[in-house]
Design an enzyme around this catalytic site. Sequence first.
Site, mmCIF file in Angstrom:
data_model
loop_
_atom_site.group_PDB
_atom_site.id
_atom_site.type_symbol
_atom_site.label_atom_id
_atom_site.label_comp_id
_atom_site.label_asym_id
_atom_site.label_seq_id
_atom_site.Cartn_x
_atom_site.Cartn_y
_atom_site.Cartn_z
ATOM 1 N N ASP A 47 -5.355 -12.897 -9.800
ATOM 2 C CA ASP A 47 -5.104 -11.596 -10.421
ATOM 3 C C ASP A 47 -4.312 -11.744 -11.716
ATOM 4 O OD1 ASP A 47 -6.403 -10.328 -8.418
ATOM 5 O OD2 ASP A 47 -4.597 -9.741 -7.322
ATOM 6 N N LYS A 69 -7.919 -7.586 -12.042
ATOM 7 C CA LYS A 69 -7.549 -6.261 -11.577
ATOM 8 C C LYS A 69 -6.034 -6.132 -11.486
ATOM 9 C CE LYS A 69 -8.146 -5.416 -7.106
ATOM 10 N NZ LYS A 69 -6.908 -5.726 -6.393
ATOM 11 N N MET A 184 3.766 0.139 -8.617
ATOM 12 C CA MET A 184 2.758 0.821 -9.438
ATOM 13 C C MET A 184 3.162 2.265 -9.749
ATOM 14 S SD MET A 184 -0.690 -0.604 -7.544
ATOM 15 C CE MET A 184 -0.116 -0.328 -5.880
HETATM 16 N N1 SAH Z 1 0.920 -7.411 -3.406
HETATM 17 C C1 SAH Z 1 1.901 -7.251 -4.426
HETATM 18 C C2 SAH Z 1 1.908 -5.868 -5.019
HETATM 19 C C3 SAH Z 1 0.644 -5.537 -5.742
HETATM 20 S S1 SAH Z 1 0.688 -4.006 -6.537
HETATM 21 C C4 SAH Z 1 3.272 -7.635 -3.877
HETATM 22 O O1 SAH Z 1 3.416 -7.832 -2.671
HETATM 23 O O2 SAH Z 1 4.191 -7.780 -4.668
HETATM 24 C C5 SAH Z 1 1.236 -4.442 -8.159
HETATM 25 C C6 SAH Z 1 2.601 -3.874 -8.398
HETATM 26 O O3 SAH Z 1 3.590 -4.716 -7.871
HETATM 27 C C7 SAH Z 1 2.982 -3.700 -9.834
HETATM 28 O O4 SAH Z 1 2.442 -2.548 -10.413
HETATM 29 C C8 SAH Z 1 4.484 -3.622 -9.743
HETATM 30 O O5 SAH Z 1 4.889 -2.362 -9.281
HETATM 31 C C9 SAH Z 1 4.756 -4.618 -8.637
HETATM 32 N N2 SAH Z 1 5.065 -5.935 -9.161
HETATM 33 C C10 SAH Z 1 4.430 -7.079 -8.917
HETATM 34 N N3 SAH Z 1 5.039 -8.110 -9.528
HETATM 35 C C11 SAH Z 1 6.095 -7.588 -10.174
HETATM 36 C C12 SAH Z 1 7.127 -8.124 -10.986
HETATM 37 N N4 SAH Z 1 7.206 -9.425 -11.263
HETATM 38 N N5 SAH Z 1 8.059 -7.295 -11.501
HETATM 39 C C13 SAH Z 1 8.019 -5.983 -11.240
HETATM 40 N N6 SAH Z 1 7.071 -5.433 -10.489
HETATM 41 C C14 SAH Z 1 6.122 -6.210 -9.955
#
Ligand code: SAH
Length: 528
Positions: A47, A69, A184
């Site tokens: 991703d 995505k 998100m």
């Molecule tokens: N499966 C992922 C989440 C996917 S949704 C998990 O467990 O982390 C994607 C969202 O995750 C982003 O829009 C943001 O809100 C958050 N996110 C992922 N990595 C991030 C990061 N390094 N810093 C801040 N937000 C993050």
Amino acid sequence: MPSSSGCAMADSRLGRVFLVGGGPGDPGLLTVRGKECLEQADVVIYDRLIDPSLLRLAPPEAECIFAGKESDHRLLDQEEINQILVSRAREGKRVVRLKGGDPFVLGRGGEEAEALAAAGIPFEVVPGVTSAIAVPAYAGIPVTHRDLASAFTVVTGHEDPGKLQTLVDWERLGRSRDTIIILMGLGNLGQIAEQLIRHGRPPTTPVAVIERGTTPAQRTVVGVLADIETRVRLARLRPPAVIVIGEIVRLRERLAWYDRRPLFGKRVLITRTREQASVLAALLAERGAIPIELPTIRTLPPDDWGPCDRAIAALDQYDWIIFTSVNGVRFFFQRLEERGLDVRALKGIRLAAIGPATAGALAAYRLRVDFCPSEYIAEAIVEGMGQFDLRGRRILLPRAREAREVLAEGLAARGALVDEVAVYQTGPASTPEEALALFENGGIDIATFTSSSTVRNLVALLGDRARPLLSSVLVACIGPITARTARDLGLTVQIEAQEHSIPGLVAAIEQALADRQGEQEDGALSRS
Ligand code: SAH
């Protein structure tokens, strides 16, 4: 191996899919199992939020597919991803589906697993460190705390909280006092805050929004429900960001650690050879800096091994060998080996090293030095060797072809018979285009120089632009000789290490930034 079940046989023909959580950004937060899966992958589908260094764990011949995505939820994309997973596995491949954070936390990993199950493809799930917990942790915010919150809820902020039918129960979240973690949600932050206040959360409830958490680009904005949207807009935060709501946010003031490390977010240029960069890079990264490597020198064997070979053939005539660099040690012993010899050829010879790193390189051959000066420059060796009677002593100096004369001359003045032999030479390593691009793209905050030749070569690489470009960065030198070379070339040296070693250089940078920070705060105080 005999197979006891039809299923196992099917496995070997079918390949397998690994739904791997890549962690929140810091590559160090990948799990051990995740690393193993990547190392054995034939195909990696990743991703947008995946750190490129994770992909380098896969074998070079592995096919890497960008799934592209993020918050884009078009069904077709997901369908395409599912199809690739299934078709590659049917070709017998080991397919890693590398997802940000944890694959099953708001990442549609569940749907991918369903597609695999429906297609009869064997799969494994490798949970990851979710951004929902790790990003607040890197901002100094524990998601629960005995006195402040005993539970947390992770929700998507992607859907419009104002619409009539929502999957997220904003009313319940408004009523409760648990920690709320929203992924998100940056685009809907205003409406989310409004909904929570409307359903009973005090407008003074603390909120933190953390952009690109667990990476050197991490930024955090703290406010309260009533003003957080404005604060975030003013700070121009961008996705990806985690929103944390609740009393636990107050702990950040005391518990922030990641972004309070002394060199946090500073882009530090490393100009030494690629082989030698790693120690400095690691020390800088540990303090939060972003090490940027631009090797300005490359070490090569000397044009002529003759003098060195003659010295090696007559080693028993020497009383001392003085090593003035790690490279000198490396090339000398390599040559010794090439001549069919080993450390036994040094029996009875006393050894000196210019500093602890060079002494360390000798220690790797189980050799102990008889002398190492307390200041790591040539002058100090001459001075310190004064304690030994050097009259008539034969000293071998295996060193760079372009080394300074100080040492040989100083020792000769004390009556020693000195043979200098070149065991390596240095040449340029990067192109002017590479050098200029680094200074222009995003820039450099601090440039480090660990020898005179690194300064000379960088200035040569940058050409006319050297002085203007280097005048807007902090110039940090390992010691007085390097600093003098830099000044002679028209640079201003702001940082000079007290101890002329890599840890000494890093300590000096840390100190200089702390002093500057202090000055800025004093300035702010005297203005207020
Ligand atoms: N499966 C992922 C989440 C996917 S949704 C998990 O467990 O982390 C994607 C969202 O995750 C982003 O829009 C943001 O809100 C958050 N996110 C992922 N990595 C991030 C990061 N390094 N810093 C801040 N937000 C993050």
